[in-house]
Design an enzyme around this catalytic site. Structure first.
Site, PDB file in Angstrom:
ATOM      1  N   TYR A   1      14.961  30.786   9.218  1.00 59.08           N
ATOM      2  CA  TYR A   1      13.724  31.412   9.689  1.00 59.08           C
ATOM      3  C   TYR A   1      13.714  31.560  11.209  1.00 59.08           C
ATOM      4  CZ  TYR A   1      11.295  30.924   5.190  1.00 59.08           C
ATOM      5  OH  TYR A   1      10.892  31.034   3.887  1.00 59.08           O
TER       6      TYR A   1
ATOM      7  N   LYS B   1       0.834  -1.203   0.000  1.00 58.75           N
ATOM      8  CA  LYS B   1       0.000   0.000   0.000  1.00 58.75           C
ATOM      9  C   LYS B   1       0.873   1.260   0.000  1.00 58.75           C
ATOM     10  CE  LYS B   1      -0.351  -0.596   4.987  1.00 58.75           C
ATOM     11  NZ  LYS B   1      -1.122  -1.271   6.040  1.00 58.75           N
TER      12      LYS B   1
HETATM   13  C1  LIG Z   1      -0.355  -2.228   6.742  1.00 56.62           C
HETATM   14  C2  LIG Z   1      -0.897  -3.538   7.098  1.00 56.62           C
HETATM   15  C3  LIG Z   1      -0.055  -4.666   7.179  1.00 56.62           C
HETATM   16  C4  LIG Z   1       1.451  -4.569   7.105  1.00 56.62           C
HETATM   17  O1  LIG Z   1       1.932  -4.091   8.325  1.00 56.62           O
HETATM   18  P1  LIG Z   1       3.505  -3.875   8.608  1.00 56.62           P
HETATM   19  O2  LIG Z   1       3.558  -3.493  10.016  1.00 56.62           O
HETATM   20  O3  LIG Z   1       3.927  -2.786   7.672  1.00 56.62           O
HETATM   21  O4  LIG Z   1       4.179  -5.150   8.293  1.00 56.62           O
HETATM   22  C5  LIG Z   1      -0.644  -5.900   7.378  1.00 56.62           C
HETATM   23  N1  LIG Z   1      -1.994  -6.023   7.515  1.00 56.62           N
HETATM   24  C6  LIG Z   1      -2.816  -4.958   7.473  1.00 56.62           C
HETATM   25  C7  LIG Z   1      -4.272  -5.158   7.650  1.00 56.62           C
HETATM   26  C8  LIG Z   1      -2.300  -3.688   7.272  1.00 56.62           C
HETATM   27  O5  LIG Z   1      -3.119  -2.621   7.254  1.00 56.62           O
END
Ligand SMILES: *Cc1c(COP(=O)(O)O)cnc(C)c1O
Length: 379
Positions: free
Chosen positions: A264, A45
């Site tokens: 700044y 993602k």
């Molecule tokens: C993002 C996510 C993962 C992966 O998690 P990590 O901590 O990045 O390994 C797995 N399952 C779900 C439902 C997620 O939202």
């Protein structure tokens, strides 16, 4: 000969994000071995946590990964274009009217409420085609998924479950990065209880950190994200191989007098004559403002030719100033590169300095940076 991404940089590039696809593949292999006996999926993602979803999928597919999780349908479309045969799950919501889009791309929704299940089931009945989907339980995080009571209701309506093809039962851990946290065991119990109410089906529970909680957390499929990209899965556990390197280019070097101030707000005054290098990167590139100097103390440290260069003053939108007074003559010059994340500073370390976590740092990084992929030729 070692490939030097700087040589591949565009002459106009101001920042450079180098992504080591061989390291990504090696990390996948490590996690898969850690969860031996289970399938290892990849969570990609948010553009593969900022590293580039298309390239990540191509590399992971070569390593044998066949199942991917994304947050949104638009992300799934990108993956589908790069991996025609892969199984793709969309984590965050199935909305009324989106059935045809999912079916056309052969993308599977993760259904997290009875309402979503009813929608998907109705869509499948209409098409007379029991299409696959995952079901998500909320086992204690109170974020997304069906709580125990809703699973009971679902179990009482077998005709609903018969209208589509439940392919995966899943849940997500809230505290997997704290191995001793009692919620881990509690969630595991709750997950087992939910599964027991429904017909037998493949199951998935563990994210990156969950994989290291042991085999009881692995089930049929594990879902690592962060650890794939070189992040530290849990406190006290070594990170896997580093995947990204972020560098920025020096625009200007100049000498400033003692007693003057930098940036700044004139926040940081100089106690000595100081040589300052100005880098073409800033908070608009994901270098959080919280990484700037505070109460007269220098901020994060960049590295030029392996030598430390502390950040001076506040972080601007597009510029950062570094103290290069102590850096050997000739290294800090107009056009030279300073390493911000890489060999000397991990994404987790830099994030901690900014008061956040590596996940946020990674996913905030720089759409402006030129991306260079190395290691794609590996194996
Ligand atoms: C993002 C996510 C993962 C992966 O998690 P990590 O901590 O990045 O390994 C797995 N399952 C779900 C439902 C997620 O939202």
């Amino acid at each position: 000969m070692v490939f030097d991404p700087r040589k591949a940089a565009d002459p106009t590039a101001t920042s450079l994000l180098t992504i080591d696809l061989a390291a990504l593949r090696a990390n996948y292999a490590t996690l898969r071995d850690q969860a031996k006996g289970s399938e290892c999926a990849a969570v990609i993602k948010a553009n593969a946590y900022g590293t580039g979803a298309e390239q990540a999928v191509r590399a992971l597919s070569k390593e044998g990964c066949g199942t991917y999780f994304v947050a949104t349908f638009a992300e799934a479309e990108t993956i589908r274009a790069a991996a025609r045969e892969a199984t793709i799950y969309v984590l965050d919501g199935f909305f009324s009217g989106s059935g045809p889009a999912f079916a056309e791309k052969a993308v599977r929704p993760v259904l997290s409420s009875l309402a979503e299940i009813q929608d998907w089931a109705a869509f499948c009945r209409e098409r007379d085609q029991p299409l696959p989907a995952a079901l998500q339980f909320d086992t204690g995080m109170n974020r997304l998924g069906m709580p125990h009571g809703e699973v009971e209701q679902l179990a009482a309506e077998p005709e609903l479950l018969a209208s589509f093809a439940p392919a995966l039962l899943m849940s997500h851990l809230a505290c997997a990065d704290e191995p001793g946290h009692p919620l881990n065991e509690a969630q595991l119990k709750a997950f087992e209880a939910c599964r027991a109410m429904l017909p037998a089906c493949r199951a998935s529970f563990a994210n990156s950190a969950g994989i290291f909680l042991g085999a009881r957390y692995h089930f049929d499929l594990v879902r690592p994200g962060f650890a794939l990209y070189g992040g530290k899965a849990a406190e006290g556990r070594e990170a896997l191989r580093r995947v990204i390197r972020l560098e920025a280019r020096i625009v200007q070097v100049h000498d400033a007098r003692a007693g003057t101030s930098v940036g700044y707000g004139a926040d940081q005054s100089l106690s000595r004559p100081t040589r300052i290098a100005t880098l073409a990167i800033g908070y608009a590139d994901g270098i959080f403002r919280a990484l700037g100097a505070r109460e007269g103390q220098s901020g994060f440290t960049a590295y030029i030719g392996g030598h430390a260069a502390p950040a001076l003053g506040r972080i601007s939108m597009d510029l950062i100033t570094l103290d290069v007074t102590d850096i050997p003559e000739g290294l800090a010059h107009r056009g030279a590169w300073a390493e911000i994340i890489g060999e000397h500073v991990s994404v987790d370390d830099l994030a901690a300095r900014a008061g956040t976590i590596g996940y946020e740092m990674l996913t905030s990084l720089s759409s402006r940076a030129q991306r260079i992929y190395t290691g794609s030729e590996a194996r």
